[in-house]
Design a protein around this motif. Structure first.
Motif, PDB file in Angstrom:
ATOM      1  N   ILE A  88      -7.851   1.671   4.539  1.00 38.57           N
ATOM      2  CA  ILE A  88      -6.599   2.154   4.196  1.00 38.57           C
ATOM      3  C   ILE A  88      -6.623   3.229   3.017  1.00 38.57           C
ATOM      4  CG2 ILE A  88      -5.246   0.348   5.237  1.00 38.57           C
ATOM      5  CD1 ILE A  88      -5.069  -0.636   2.291  1.00 38.57           C
ATOM      6  N   THR A  89      -6.113   4.122   2.997  1.00 34.65           N
ATOM      7  CA  THR A  89      -5.873   4.941   1.699  1.00 34.65           C
ATOM      8  C   THR A  89      -4.504   4.747   1.048  1.00 34.65           C
ATOM      9  OG1 THR A  89      -7.573   6.583   2.839  1.00 34.65           O
ATOM     10  CG2 THR A  89      -6.067   7.376   0.725  1.00 34.65           C
ATOM     11  N   VAL A  90      -4.534   4.459  -0.181  1.00 39.37           N
ATOM     12  CA  VAL A  90      -3.318   3.798  -0.824  1.00 39.37           C
ATOM     13  C   VAL A  90      -3.001   5.032  -1.920  1.00 39.37           C
ATOM     14  CG1 VAL A  90      -2.232   1.971  -2.026  1.00 39.37           C
ATOM     15  CG2 VAL A  90      -4.144   1.224  -0.376  1.00 39.37           C
ATOM     16  N   PRO A  91      -1.809   5.503  -2.026  1.00 38.77           N
ATOM     17  CA  PRO A  91      -1.341   5.923  -3.107  1.00 38.77           C
ATOM     18  C   PRO A  91      -1.249   5.269  -4.381  1.00 38.77           C
ATOM     19  CG  PRO A  91       0.543   5.492  -1.850  1.00 38.77           C
ATOM     20  CD  PRO A  91      -0.682   5.071  -1.164  1.00 38.77           C
ATOM     21  N   VAL A  92      -1.478   5.680  -5.580  1.00 40.06           N
ATOM     22  CA  VAL A  92      -1.407   5.071  -6.906  1.00 40.06           C
ATOM     23  C   VAL A  92      -0.038   5.718  -7.394  1.00 40.06           C
ATOM     24  CG1 VAL A  92      -2.396   4.576  -9.088  1.00 40.06           C
ATOM     25  CG2 VAL A  92      -3.718   5.084  -7.041  1.00 40.06           C
ATOM     26  N   GLY A  93       1.091   4.927  -7.384  1.00 38.47           N
ATOM     27  CA  GLY A  93       2.308   5.538  -7.865  1.00 38.47           C
ATOM     28  C   GLY A  93       2.633   6.759  -6.892  1.00 38.47           C
ATOM     29  N   GLU A  94       3.379   7.689  -7.610  1.00 39.19           N
ATOM     30  CA  GLU A  94       3.747   9.007  -7.138  1.00 39.19           C
ATOM     31  C   GLU A  94       2.882   9.669  -6.886  1.00 39.19           C
ATOM     32  OE1 GLU A  94       6.959   9.337  -5.700  1.00 39.19           O
ATOM     33  OE2 GLU A  94       7.497   7.281  -6.389  1.00 39.19           O
ATOM     34  N   ILE A  95       2.539  10.515  -5.555  1.00 37.48           N
ATOM     35  CA  ILE A  95       1.690  11.262  -5.357  1.00 37.48           C
ATOM     36  C   ILE A  95       2.255  12.627  -4.970  1.00 37.48           C
ATOM     37  CG2 ILE A  95      -0.239   9.710  -4.841  1.00 37.48           C
ATOM     38  CD1 ILE A  95       0.095  10.020  -1.935  1.00 37.48           C
ATOM     39  N   ALA A  96       1.378  13.828  -4.681  1.00 38.39           N
ATOM     40  CA  ALA A  96       1.885  15.067  -4.449  1.00 38.39           C
ATOM     41  C   ALA A  96       2.178  15.169  -3.056  1.00 38.39           C
ATOM     42  CB  ALA A  96       0.603  16.017  -4.813  1.00 38.39           C
ATOM     43  N   ASP A  97       3.144  15.819  -2.798  1.00 34.03           N
ATOM     44  CA  ASP A  97       3.879  16.045  -1.321  1.00 34.03           C
ATOM     45  C   ASP A  97       2.731  16.268  -0.512  1.00 34.03           C
ATOM     46  OD1 ASP A  97       6.142  15.209  -2.312  1.00 34.03           O
ATOM     47  OD2 ASP A  97       7.008  17.378  -1.975  1.00 34.03           O
ATOM     48  N   ASP A  98       1.786  17.272  -0.588  1.00 34.67           N
ATOM     49  CA  ASP A  98       0.708  17.656   0.383  1.00 34.67           C
ATOM     50  C   ASP A  98      -0.412  16.439   0.366  1.00 34.67           C
ATOM     51  OD1 ASP A  98      -0.564  17.986  -2.162  1.00 34.67           O
ATOM     52  OD2 ASP A  98      -1.684  19.660  -1.386  1.00 34.67           O
ATOM     53  N   VAL A  99      -0.432  15.862  -0.456  1.00 34.59           N
ATOM     54  CA  VAL A  99      -1.496  14.524  -0.415  1.00 34.59           C
ATOM     55  C   VAL A  99      -0.663  13.564   0.502  1.00 34.59           C
ATOM     56  CG1 VAL A  99      -2.675  12.924  -1.546  1.00 34.59           C
ATOM     57  CG2 VAL A  99      -2.443  15.149  -2.562  1.00 34.59           C
ATOM     58  N   ALA A 100       0.611  13.301   0.128  1.00 37.27           N
ATOM     59  CA  ALA A 100       1.297  12.081   1.105  1.00 37.27           C
ATOM     60  C   ALA A 100       1.371  12.381   2.477  1.00 37.27           C
ATOM     61  CB  ALA A 100       2.631  12.005   0.476  1.00 37.27           C
ATOM     62  N   GLU A 101       1.299  13.974   2.734  1.00 37.32           N
ATOM     63  CA  GLU A 101       1.217  14.500   4.145  1.00 37.32           C
ATOM     64  C   GLU A 101      -0.025  14.303   4.830  1.00 37.32           C
ATOM     65  OE1 GLU A 101       2.781  16.288   7.498  1.00 37.32           O
ATOM     66  OE2 GLU A 101       3.563  14.869   5.968  1.00 37.32           O
ATOM     67  N   LEU A 102      -1.088  14.270   3.814  1.00 37.25           N
ATOM     68  CA  LEU A 102      -2.302  14.151   4.335  1.00 37.25           C
ATOM     69  C   LEU A 102      -2.624  12.587   4.740  1.00 37.25           C
ATOM     70  CD1 LEU A 102      -5.612  14.873   4.522  1.00 37.25           C
ATOM     71  CD2 LEU A 102      -5.886  14.113   2.124  1.00 37.25           C
ATOM     72  N   LEU A 103      -2.252  11.854   4.161  1.00 40.76           N
ATOM     73  CA  LEU A 103      -2.207  10.361   4.216  1.00 40.76           C
ATOM     74  C   LEU A 103      -1.333   9.937   5.549  1.00 40.76           C
ATOM     75  CD1 LEU A 103      -3.398  10.198   1.644  1.00 40.76           C
ATOM     76  CD2 LEU A 103      -1.979   8.164   1.100  1.00 40.76           C
ATOM     77  N   ARG A 104      -0.374  10.719   5.798  1.00 40.42           N
ATOM     78  CA  ARG A 104       0.444  10.502   7.135  1.00 40.42           C
ATOM     79  C   ARG A 104      -0.313  10.734   8.393  1.00 40.42           C
ATOM     80  NH1 ARG A 104       3.483  12.556  10.862  1.00 40.42           N
ATOM     81  NH2 ARG A 104       2.865  14.725   9.976  1.00 40.42           N
ATOM     82  N   VAL A 105      -0.872  12.112   8.212  1.00 44.88           N
ATOM     83  CA  VAL A 105      -1.446  12.808   9.266  1.00 44.88           C
ATOM     84  C   VAL A 105      -2.829  11.940   9.537  1.00 44.88           C
ATOM     85  CG1 VAL A 105      -2.747  14.664   9.970  1.00 44.88           C
ATOM     86  CG2 VAL A 105      -0.598  14.803   8.882  1.00 44.88           C
ATOM     87  N   THR A 106      -3.486  11.416   8.552  1.00 47.78           N
ATOM     88  CA  THR A 106      -4.716  10.761   8.973  1.00 47.78           C
ATOM     89  C   THR A 106      -4.348   9.383   9.713  1.00 47.78           C
ATOM     90  OG1 THR A 106      -5.558  12.053   7.104  1.00 47.78           O
ATOM     91  CG2 THR A 106      -7.104  10.010   8.012  1.00 47.78           C
ATOM     92  N   GLU A 107      -3.490   8.660   9.190  1.00 50.78           N
ATOM     93  CA  GLU A 107      -3.354   7.415   9.491  1.00 50.78           C
ATOM     94  C   GLU A 107      -2.580   7.612  11.231  1.00 50.78           C
ATOM     95  OE1 GLU A 107      -1.299   3.146   8.870  1.00 50.78           O
ATOM     96  OE2 GLU A 107      -0.483   4.948   7.671  1.00 50.78           O
ATOM     97  N   GLU A 108      -1.763   8.437  11.345  1.00 52.09           N
ATOM     98  CA  GLU A 108      -1.255   8.837  12.789  1.00 52.09           C
ATOM     99  C   GLU A 108      -2.382   9.380  13.596  1.00 52.09           C
ATOM    100  OE1 GLU A 108       1.291   8.952  15.877  1.00 52.09           O
ATOM    101  OE2 GLU A 108       1.744   8.165  13.917  1.00 52.09           O
ATOM    102  N   ALA A 109      -3.148   9.914  13.157  1.00 50.18           N
ATOM    103  CA  ALA A 109      -4.476  10.385  14.151  1.00 50.18           C
ATOM    104  C   ALA A 109      -5.355   9.090  14.367  1.00 50.18           C
ATOM    105  CB  ALA A 109      -5.378  11.342  13.232  1.00 50.18           C
ATOM    106  N   LEU A 110      -5.418   8.100  13.506  1.00 51.87           N
ATOM    107  CA  LEU A 110      -6.011   6.996  13.756  1.00 51.87           C
ATOM    108  C   LEU A 110      -5.613   6.248  15.056  1.00 51.87           C
ATOM    109  CD1 LEU A 110      -7.858   4.574  13.527  1.00 51.87           C
ATOM    110  CD2 LEU A 110      -6.373   3.813  11.706  1.00 51.87           C
ATOM    111  N   TRP A 111      -4.045   6.065  14.878  1.00 51.90           N
ATOM    112  CA  TRP A 111      -3.190   5.444  16.145  1.00 51.90           C
ATOM    113  C   TRP A 111      -3.602   6.203  17.448  1.00 51.90           C
ATOM    114  CZ3 TRP A 111      -2.316   0.520  16.258  1.00 51.90           C
ATOM    115  CH2 TRP A 111      -2.181  -0.266  15.159  1.00 51.90           C
TER     116      TRP A 111
END
Length: 274
Positions: A114-137
């Motif tokens: 898993i990739t976990v944010p540490v507190g609040e993260i930048a919007d583009d990084v949060a979107e990167l996490l969302r895209v990557t996890e959805e690509a996995l599924w």
């Protein structure tokens, strides 16, 4: 049993892999809850080893490879793509940390990340996490009896490409898994459907997109383990272990076997009814 160079598991062997997968999945959830500004990656590693051993399992990564990997988990922070070595580094607000974990039960492996944010993260990084996890599924849902490994690869790539100009790391891939952590076949995160080995009942695979905000090119650091993006762009990494059963896909490292996400994507869930 090996067929066409692939290790095919019996239903009983898949059940033991499920035990290993649950150890891995529950360890990752423990670590997700522990991630905070100020914690060190070595502290996360200690928590992981204690939990895995308390579950009666053995860490897959500790001592693996050449040079031997010196920890129970991989902790890859920010521009580190995979295989980061835990140590004295303190996580800070705005970081992201990829945590890759493996465990062995009675000789059978589970592997997830898993990739976990540490507190609040930048919007583009949060979107990167969302895209990557959805690509996995999307990749997991593309696995079907009689299909091909390339169907998984194509599903991962298609989703990432549809979301913008992300870098899909090509030098590192998913893999077969079972009595060893890494087995044939490789499972790339790009490719054409209908290519590669056929997906058969009893085959187990680790699917793991590694995606960056910039270039897909990577470099290996002097520790001979840590992989970083060549351009310094931040990365995300998500992974699950699946097994193909007579009924469909069983995600061995997900608490619910992947049922909710798979069925939402129109894929056949292959685990127990309850």
């Amino acid at each position: 049993m090996f067929g066409s160079g692939l290790e095919i598991k019996t239903p009983d062997e898949v059940l033991v892999m499920r035990e290993a997968g649950l150890v891995v999945g529950r360890t990752l959830e423990l670590l997700r809850g522990a991630v905070r500004p100020g914690i060190t990656t070595a502290e996360l590693d200690r928590l992981a080893e204690e939990h895995i051993r308390d579950c009666g399992a053995v860490p897959s990564f500790l001592g693996y490879g050449d040079p031997p990997f010196p920890a129970t988990i991989c902790t890859s922070v920010d521009d580190e793509v995979v295989h980061g070595i835990p140590g004295s580094r303190e996580l800070v607000e705005g970081d992201v940390v990829s945590i890759d974990c493996g465990a062995i039960v009675d000789g059978w492996h589970g592997d997830a990340a898993i990739t976990v944010p540490v507190g609040e993260i930048a919007d583009d990084v949060a979107e990167l996490l969302r895209v990557t996890e959805e690509a996995l599924w999307r990749g997991l849902a593309a696995a079907r009896l009689g299909g091909r490994v390339g169907d998984i690869s194509h599903a991962v790539e298609s989703h990432v490409r549809s979301q913008g100009g992300y870098g899909i790391v090509e030098g590192y891939t998913g893999h077969g898994i079972g009595s060893e952590m890494h087995l044939n076949p490789d499972v790339p995160n790009y490719g054409k459907p209908g290519r590669g080995p056929r997906l058969r009942r009893g085959l187990a695979l680790a699917v793991e997109p590694m995606i960056t905000l910039g270039s897909p090119e990577t470099d290996l650091l002097d520790d001979d383990w840590t992989v970083v993006s060549s351009d310094g762009s931040w990365a995300a990494h998500f992974e699950h272990t699946l097994a193909l059963t007579a009924d469909g896909v069983w995600v061995l490292t997900a608490e619910d076997g992947g049922r909710e996400r798979l069925e939402a994507l129109g894929a056949a869930y292959g685990g127990p009814a309850a």
